[in-house]
Design a protein around this motif. Structure first.
Motif, PDB file in Angstrom:
ATOM      1  N   ASP A 146       1.842  -6.102  -6.444  1.00 50.35           N
ATOM      2  CA  ASP A 146       0.873  -7.194  -6.353  1.00 50.35           C
ATOM      3  C   ASP A 146       0.257  -7.260  -4.954  1.00 50.35           C
ATOM      4  OD1 ASP A 146       1.116  -8.017  -8.966  1.00 50.35           O
ATOM      5  OD2 ASP A 146       2.653  -9.513  -8.543  1.00 50.35           O
ATOM      6  N   TYR A 147       1.108  -7.106  -3.936  1.00 51.35           N
ATOM      7  CA  TYR A 147       0.596  -7.102  -2.564  1.00 51.35           C
ATOM      8  C   TYR A 147      -0.348  -5.917  -2.331  1.00 51.35           C
ATOM      9  CZ  TYR A 147       3.721 -10.826  -0.973  1.00 51.35           C
ATOM     10  OH  TYR A 147       4.352 -12.039  -0.783  1.00 51.35           O
ATOM     11  N   ALA A 148       0.006  -4.763  -2.895  1.00 54.18           N
ATOM     12  CA  ALA A 148      -0.858  -3.590  -2.742  1.00 54.18           C
ATOM     13  C   ALA A 148      -2.213  -3.831  -3.388  1.00 54.18           C
ATOM     14  CB  ALA A 148      -0.181  -2.365  -3.366  1.00 54.18           C
ATOM     15  N   ARG A 149      -2.219  -4.475  -4.543  1.00 52.77           N
ATOM     16  CA  ARG A 149      -3.480  -4.801  -5.220  1.00 52.77           C
ATOM     17  C   ARG A 149      -4.321  -5.771  -4.381  1.00 52.77           C
ATOM     18  NH1 ARG A 149      -4.553  -8.936  -8.138  1.00 52.77           N
ATOM     19  NH2 ARG A 149      -2.347  -9.497  -8.336  1.00 52.77           N
ATOM     20  N   GLN A 150      -3.641  -6.785  -3.807  1.00 52.56           N
ATOM     21  CA  GLN A 150      -4.352  -7.748  -2.958  1.00 52.56           C
ATOM     22  C   GLN A 150      -4.948  -7.054  -1.735  1.00 52.56           C
ATOM     23  OE1 GLN A 150      -1.795 -11.047  -1.936  1.00 52.56           O
ATOM     24  NE2 GLN A 150      -1.029 -11.217  -4.046  1.00 52.56           N
ATOM     25  N   ALA A 151      -4.147  -6.157  -1.128  1.00 55.29           N
ATOM     26  CA  ALA A 151      -4.628  -5.440   0.059  1.00 55.29           C
ATOM     27  C   ALA A 151      -5.822  -4.564  -0.284  1.00 55.29           C
ATOM     28  CB  ALA A 151      -3.503  -4.602   0.656  1.00 55.29           C
ATOM     29  N   ASN A 152      -5.774  -3.947  -1.456  1.00 52.06           N
ATOM     30  CA  ASN A 152      -6.887  -3.085  -1.875  1.00 52.06           C
ATOM     31  C   ASN A 152      -8.157  -3.895  -2.118  1.00 52.06           C
ATOM     32  OD1 ASN A 152      -7.815  -0.386  -2.752  1.00 52.06           O
ATOM     33  ND2 ASN A 152      -8.069  -1.405  -4.730  1.00 52.06           N
ATOM     34  N   GLU A 153      -8.000  -5.132  -2.599  1.00 50.46           N
ATOM     35  CA  GLU A 153      -9.164  -5.998  -2.808  1.00 50.46           C
ATOM     36  C   GLU A 153      -9.751  -6.456  -1.476  1.00 50.46           C
ATOM     37  OE1 GLU A 153      -7.678  -9.094  -5.249  1.00 50.46           O
ATOM     38  OE2 GLU A 153      -7.706  -7.908  -7.109  1.00 50.46           O
ATOM     39  N   GLN A 154      -8.848  -6.695  -0.494  1.00 54.38           N
ATOM     40  CA  GLN A 154      -9.314  -7.181   0.816  1.00 54.38           C
ATOM     41  C   GLN A 154      -9.932  -6.050   1.635  1.00 54.38           C
ATOM     42  OE1 GLN A 154      -6.108  -9.147   2.837  1.00 54.38           O
ATOM     43  NE2 GLN A 154      -5.625 -10.469   1.088  1.00 54.38           N
ATOM     44  N   ALA A 155      -9.302  -4.877   1.602  1.00 58.77           N
ATOM     45  CA  ALA A 155      -9.790  -3.761   2.418  1.00 58.77           C
ATOM     46  C   ALA A 155      -9.563  -2.456   1.664  1.00 58.77           C
ATOM     47  CB  ALA A 155      -9.045  -3.735   3.767  1.00 58.77           C
ATOM     48  N   PRO A 156     -10.472  -2.119   0.744  1.00 55.90           N
ATOM     49  CA  PRO A 156     -10.305  -0.899  -0.056  1.00 55.90           C
ATOM     50  C   PRO A 156     -10.620   0.368   0.752  1.00 55.90           C
ATOM     51  CG  PRO A 156     -12.369  -1.953  -0.615  1.00 55.90           C
ATOM     52  CD  PRO A 156     -11.693  -2.864   0.376  1.00 55.90           C
ATOM     53  N   SER A 157      -9.753   0.650   1.719  1.00 55.63           N
ATOM     54  CA  SER A 157      -9.982   1.786   2.605  1.00 55.63           C
ATOM     55  C   SER A 157      -8.960   2.893   2.317  1.00 55.63           C
ATOM     56  CB  SER A 157      -9.860   1.344   4.072  1.00 55.63           C
ATOM     57  OG  SER A 157      -9.810   2.463   4.915  1.00 55.63           O
ATOM     58  N   PRO A 158      -9.390   4.177   2.278  1.00 56.52           N
ATOM     59  CA  PRO A 158      -8.442   5.273   2.063  1.00 56.52           C
ATOM     60  C   PRO A 158      -7.471   5.454   3.218  1.00 56.52           C
ATOM     61  CG  PRO A 158     -10.622   6.131   2.600  1.00 56.52           C
ATOM     62  CD  PRO A 158     -10.779   4.659   2.393  1.00 56.52           C
ATOM     63  N   VAL A 159      -7.786   4.893   4.381  1.00 59.24           N
ATOM     64  CA  VAL A 159      -6.912   5.026   5.547  1.00 59.24           C
ATOM     65  C   VAL A 159      -5.791   3.986   5.537  1.00 59.24           C
ATOM     66  CG1 VAL A 159      -6.863   5.084   8.078  1.00 59.24           C
ATOM     67  CG2 VAL A 159      -8.855   5.938   6.852  1.00 59.24           C
ATOM     68  N   THR A 160      -5.983   2.898   4.812  1.00 58.18           N
ATOM     69  CA  THR A 160      -4.962   1.838   4.793  1.00 58.18           C
ATOM     70  C   THR A 160      -4.276   1.786   3.429  1.00 58.18           C
ATOM     71  OG1 THR A 160      -6.705   0.259   4.222  1.00 58.18           O
ATOM     72  CG2 THR A 160      -6.140   0.484   6.544  1.00 58.18           C
ATOM     73  N   THR A 161      -4.884   1.075   2.495  1.00 58.73           N
ATOM     74  CA  THR A 161      -4.284   0.965   1.161  1.00 58.73           C
ATOM     75  C   THR A 161      -4.258   2.312   0.448  1.00 58.73           C
ATOM     76  OG1 THR A 161      -6.446   0.318   0.300  1.00 58.73           O
ATOM     77  CG2 THR A 161      -4.916  -1.443   0.860  1.00 58.73           C
ATOM     78  N   GLY A 162      -5.192   3.202   0.788  1.00 63.10           N
ATOM     79  CA  GLY A 162      -5.227   4.530   0.173  1.00 63.10           C
ATOM     80  C   GLY A 162      -4.004   5.361   0.506  1.00 63.10           C
ATOM     81  N   LEU A 163      -3.359   5.065   1.631  1.00 60.09           N
ATOM     82  CA  LEU A 163      -2.117   5.751   1.994  1.00 60.09           C
ATOM     83  C   LEU A 163      -0.883   5.000   1.498  1.00 60.09           C
ATOM     84  CD1 LEU A 163      -2.884   6.868   5.660  1.00 60.09           C
ATOM     85  CD2 LEU A 163      -2.726   8.325   3.628  1.00 60.09           C
ATOM     86  N   PHE A 164      -0.985   3.675   1.481  1.00 57.90           N
ATOM     87  CA  PHE A 164       0.184   2.883   1.096  1.00 57.90           C
ATOM     88  C   PHE A 164       0.490   2.975  -0.399  1.00 57.90           C
ATOM     89  CE2 PHE A 164       1.895  -1.207  -0.471  1.00 57.90           C
ATOM     90  CZ  PHE A 164       3.152  -1.139   0.115  1.00 57.90           C
TER      91      PHE A 164
END
Length: 269
Positions: A146-164
């Motif tokens: 759920d946190y990963a989904r929230q992070a992807n909505e806030q900052a859909p970046s391959p460098v941040t959520t794209g790695l996590f």
């Protein structure tokens, strides 16, 4: 499927095996002594050859079963290391997430790691406690997703959520792999066949000695002891969280210490 022998202590099984062997050797000896006058030397030679062949089959079964249990032990040990690496990677990549989510995710991963360490010390016979820990781990995984989904909505970046997100996937996959490896054991059919062959071999050894007209030698009983010890080791290897030989949780413990101390997580694995 419930495994009957898994719930029985390995030492008790070894003692029963030793007692069974002693009884069957004695019964075989008395039977051979009784029919000794009725048989000729050719029959005795035939029985001796059959006895040697059966002992060879027993040695083959022992080697096969020992290899099987050792392979399972190695797989469980590797699964612990893989899970520790996956958790460590997920924790490191969580630091790339947006700040509002980062603290929450890091805290959940730390608690998840503590939970997995505790799970490693709970024997499979403690079913209620183990099921509760696994269910709690599942809830933590859902929370992390759920946190990963929230992070992807806030900052859909391959460098941040794209790695996590791939790291989180590995964490969940390695959880399933480790749990599956723990529940894999030497089939009870193989253990039953080993026991039957062991007992029949003892009866035939005693029978051969009875035909020869002498008691079973001390050397034979040494061989019996060695076989029983090997069976005990096979059973002990097959029970990862109890007994003498246990799967080490050191990789997870080292990671736990590294995260707690704020040290280099990768260097611990």
């Amino acid at each position: 499927m419930t495994e009957i022998t898994y719930d029985i202590d390995s030492l008790l099984i070894a003692c029963v095996l030793l007692g069974s062997m002693a009884v069957t050797i004695e019964l075989g000896y008395r039977l051979g002594l009784r029919i000794k006058p009725k048989v000729d030397d050719n029959f005795k030679a035939h029985v001796n050859s059959i006895s040697g062949s059966l002992l060879g089959i027993l040695a083959l079964l022992l080697g096969f079963t020992f290899s099987l249990s050792l392979q399972r032990y190695d797989s469980r040990s590797e699964a612990v290391v893989d899970e520790a690496n996956a958790i460590g990677t997920a924790y490191l990549r969580a630091q790339l997430l947006p700040k509002p989510v980062r603290e929450e995710v890091s805290g959940v991963i730390r608690n998840y790691l503590d939970l997995r360490v505790r799970t490693g010390y709970v024997d499979l016979t403690q079913r209620g406690q183990r099921e509760a820990l696994i269910a709690e781990a599942g809830r933590m995984q859902a929370k992390l997703w759920d946190y990963a989904r929230q992070a992807n909505e806030q900052a859909p970046s391959p460098v941040t959520t794209g790695l996590f997100i791939p790291a989180l996937n590995d964490l969940i996959d390695n959880f399933g792999k480790r749990d599956a490896e723990v529940n894999r054991h030497v089939p009870e059919l193989v253990l039953g066949l080993l026991y039957i062959t062991f007992v029949i071999s003892g009866a035939l050894v005693g029978y051969t000695n009875g035909l020869a007209g002498h008691r079973t030698s001390f050397v034979t009983y040494i061989m019996v002891w060695l076989i029983v010890v090997m069976v005990f080791i096979i059973l002990d290897l097959d029970r990862p969280y109890r007994g003498v030989i246990r799967v080490s949780q050191q990789s997870l413990i080292d990671l736990q210490s590294a995260i707690r101390d704020g040290g280099d997580v990768d260097s611990r694995h």
